[in-house]
Motif scaffolding. Structure first.
Motif, PDB file in Angstrom:
ATOM      1  N   ALA A 129      18.316 -26.465 -19.745  1.00 24.80           N
ATOM      2  CA  ALA A 129      17.408 -27.723 -20.520  1.00 24.80           C
ATOM      3  C   ALA A 129      16.654 -27.882 -18.879  1.00 24.80           C
ATOM      4  N   LEU A 130      14.914 -28.457 -19.426  1.00 27.69           N
ATOM      5  CA  LEU A 130      14.588 -28.684 -17.995  1.00 27.69           C
ATOM      6  C   LEU A 130      13.343 -30.153 -18.345  1.00 27.69           C
ATOM      7  N   VAL A 131      13.860 -30.330 -17.395  1.00 30.05           N
ATOM      8  CA  VAL A 131      13.969 -32.369 -17.209  1.00 30.05           C
ATOM      9  C   VAL A 131      12.187 -32.208 -17.489  1.00 30.05           C
ATOM     10  N   SER A 132      11.633 -33.725 -18.747  1.00 30.36           N
ATOM     11  CA  SER A 132      10.534 -33.535 -19.402  1.00 30.36           C
ATOM     12  C   SER A 132      10.049 -34.817 -19.396  1.00 30.36           C
ATOM     13  N   SER A 133       8.678 -35.420 -19.568  1.00 30.68           N
ATOM     14  CA  SER A 133       8.331 -36.783 -19.891  1.00 30.68           C
ATOM     15  C   SER A 133       9.516 -37.421 -21.161  1.00 30.68           C
ATOM     16  N   LYS A 134       9.656 -38.716 -21.521  1.00 32.38           N
ATOM     17  CA  LYS A 134      10.507 -39.975 -22.748  1.00 32.38           C
ATOM     18  C   LYS A 134       9.786 -39.210 -23.903  1.00 32.38           C
ATOM     19  N   ASN A 135       8.203 -39.357 -23.362  1.00 35.87           N
ATOM     20  CA  ASN A 135       7.998 -39.341 -25.158  1.00 35.87           C
ATOM     21  C   ASN A 135       6.953 -38.096 -24.918  1.00 35.87           C
ATOM     22  N   GLU A 175      15.626 -28.169 -13.757  1.00 37.76           N
ATOM     23  CA  GLU A 175      16.622 -27.402 -14.336  1.00 37.76           C
ATOM     24  C   GLU A 175      18.110 -28.190 -13.873  1.00 37.76           C
ATOM     25  N   ILE A 176      18.130 -28.356 -14.989  1.00 37.34           N
ATOM     26  CA  ILE A 176      19.154 -29.436 -15.624  1.00 37.34           C
ATOM     27  C   ILE A 176      20.531 -28.455 -16.630  1.00 37.34           C
TER      28      ILE A 176
END
Length: 367
Positions: free
Chosen positions: A353-359, A341-342
Motif C-alpha cells: 500500500a502507499l501512504v496518502s492523504s486522509k482526505n 510504501e507500507i
C-alpha cells in the motif's frame, strides 16, 4: 439480538423499513436498510436520513459555563458566537482523548455538548469530576432527546419543504430553534458525511412522525433511510475520525491530525502533555493509505514496513465512491510521508500500500 439493548424512539420504525439491526454502543441500531452501498450513494448524490438518537446530549449552564467548557476542551469557544457550534476533542491530563464532541453555544451561560454514544456516561462523569470550583449545573438529557441527521446535496431542498424558515440563512456550523412540520426543533447545519446537511434535535415523542415526514417530502428527490454502515463509509471517505478508531484514550488529537482543534493559547486539561508532545515531535500519527495489491484493509490489521511492525489499521474499506481499497492507520512517523510504501497484513499476507492523504473525498459543505 440482546433484549437488554437500549432502543431509540425509532426502533419499531426501523423494523418497519426492513432495517438490519446491530448492537452499537449498547443500542439496537440499524446498520443498513436496502444496502450500505445504495444508502452511501444516496447521500453522495441526493440525501439520506439517519437516526442518530443514540448520541448523547449534555447541558451545561451557569455563570462559569464558558470558562469551564474552555477548560475541559482543547479548542477555544471564545471564537464562536451564540447559535454557533464548534468541534473539539476533550482530553485527559496525559493528552489522550476522552471524546470528540460538538459544543453548541446558546449563550455565555448555556451550552449543549453532543457526545458519542459509547462515551455518554464516561463523559458525564469526567465533566462532573472536573467541575469543582465552577458555578455551573450539568444535566444529561440524552434520554429526553432524539436526533435525526439529514445529509446530502438535496438535504436543504428536502428540509425546506417542512418549514417557513429560510435555510439559506443558516450557515455551516450554526444552529437555530425552528418549527419543522409543526414541531419545535433545534436544527444545526452540521453532519458526519462530508456532504451538506442538517442535524435535527427534537423531543422523543415527535421523532417517528418527523422521520416519516422527511422521507415523504424527500421521496421525489431520491432520499433513502440510511444506517450506521453508510454513516461509517461516508465519514471515512471524508477523512473524519471515529472515536474508538482514529481517537481513543490511547491516541492524542495531535497524533490523529487534529492539531487545528488544539489551542495552546489557553489553559485546558491535557495542554501541558500535548505541548510537550508537539515540541518533541510526534512518534506516530494517523495517515491515509491506498492499497496497491488487491485486498481490503480492516480495522485492527497490522501494518509493517522494512520487516518491522509500525502500527495498525484504524479504518479500512473498499470505498463506495472511489471504488478503491483505502484505509487509515496509526503508524510510526518515520514511515508517514505521503508516497511511502507500507505493507498491510491481510489474512497473514503482506500486501503493498502507499501512504496518502486522509482526505480521500472532497467535502461539499455549504460554507
Amino acid at each position: 439480538m440482546d433484549n437488554n439493548l437500549k432502543k431509540t424512539p425509532l426502533y419499531e420504525t426501523h423494523l418497519k423499513y426492513g432495517a438490519k439491526m446491530i448492537d452499537f454502543a449498547g443500542f439496537a441500531m440499524p446498520v443498513q436498510y436496502e444496502s450500505i452501498l445504495k444508502e452511501h450513494e444516496a447521500v453522495r448524490k441526493s440525501a439520506g436520513l439517519f437516526d442518530v438518537s443514540h448520541m448523547g446530549e449534555i447541558i451545561i449552564e451557569g455563570k462559569d459555563s464558558d470558562k469551564f467548557i474552555n477548560y475541559i476542551i482543547s479548542n477555544n469557544i471564545a471564537k464562536i458566537s451564540d447559535n454557533q457550534a464548534m468541534y473539539s476533542p476533550m482530553c485527559y491530563a496525559n493528552g489522550t482523548t476522552v471524546d470528540d464532541l460538538l459544543v453548541y453555544k446558546f449563550s455565555n451561560e448555556k451550552y449543549m455538548l453532543v457526545v458519542n454514544a459509547s462515551n455518554i456516561d464516561k463523559d458525564y462523569n469526567w465533566i462532573f469530576e472536573n467541575k469543582s470550583g465552577y458555578n455551573i449545573a450539568v444535566k444529561n438529557i440524552s434520554n429526553e432527546v432524539s436526533e435525526l441527521a439529514l445529509q446530502g446535496p438535496k438535504a436543504q431542498e428536502i428540509l425546506q419543504k417542512t418549514t417557513e424558515y429560510n435555510l439559506d440563512d443558516m450557515k455551516y456550523y450554526h444552529f437555530d430553534k425552528i418549527n419543522l412540520a409543526g414541531v419545535n426543533c433545534l436544527i444545526s447545519r452540521t453532519g458526519y458525511t462530508g456532504e451538506d446537511g442538517f442535524e435535527i434535535f427534537l423531543r422523543n415523542d415527535y421523532a417517528q412522525s418527523m422521520w416519516e415526514k422527511i422521507l415523504a417530502v424527500g421521496e421525489e428527490f431520491g432520499i433513502k433511510p440510511a444506517g450506521l454502515g453508510a454513516r461509517d463509509t461516508l465519514r471515512f471517505e471524508a477523512g473524519l475520525p471515529l472515536y474508538g478508531n482514529e481517537l481513543s484514550d490511547d491516541i492524542t488529537p495531535l497524533e490523529a491530525g487534529l492539531g487545528s482543534f488544539v489551542n495552546f493559547e489557553k489553559d485546558f486539561i491535557g495542554r501541558d502533555a500535548l505541548f510537550k508532545q508537539k515540541q518533541e515531535g510526534l512518534k506516530r500519527k494517523i495517515v491515509g493509505f491506498e492499497m496497491i495489491d488487491n485486498g481490503i484493509p480492516r480495522h485492527g490489521y497490522d501494518v509493517y514496513a522494512q520487516g518491522e511492525k509500525i502500527g495498525y489499521v484504524t479504518t479500512g474499506y473498499l470505498s463506495p465512491t472511489l471504488k478503491k481499497n483505502i484505509g487509515m492507520a496509526l503508524i510510526s512517523s518515520k514511515f508517514a510521508n505521503i508516497g511511502n510504501e507500507i505493507n498491510i497484513i491481510v489474512r497473514n499476507k503482506p500486501l503493498k500500500a502507499l501512504v496518502s492523504s486522509k482526505n480521500f473525498y472532497k467535502k461539499n459543505y455549504k460554507k
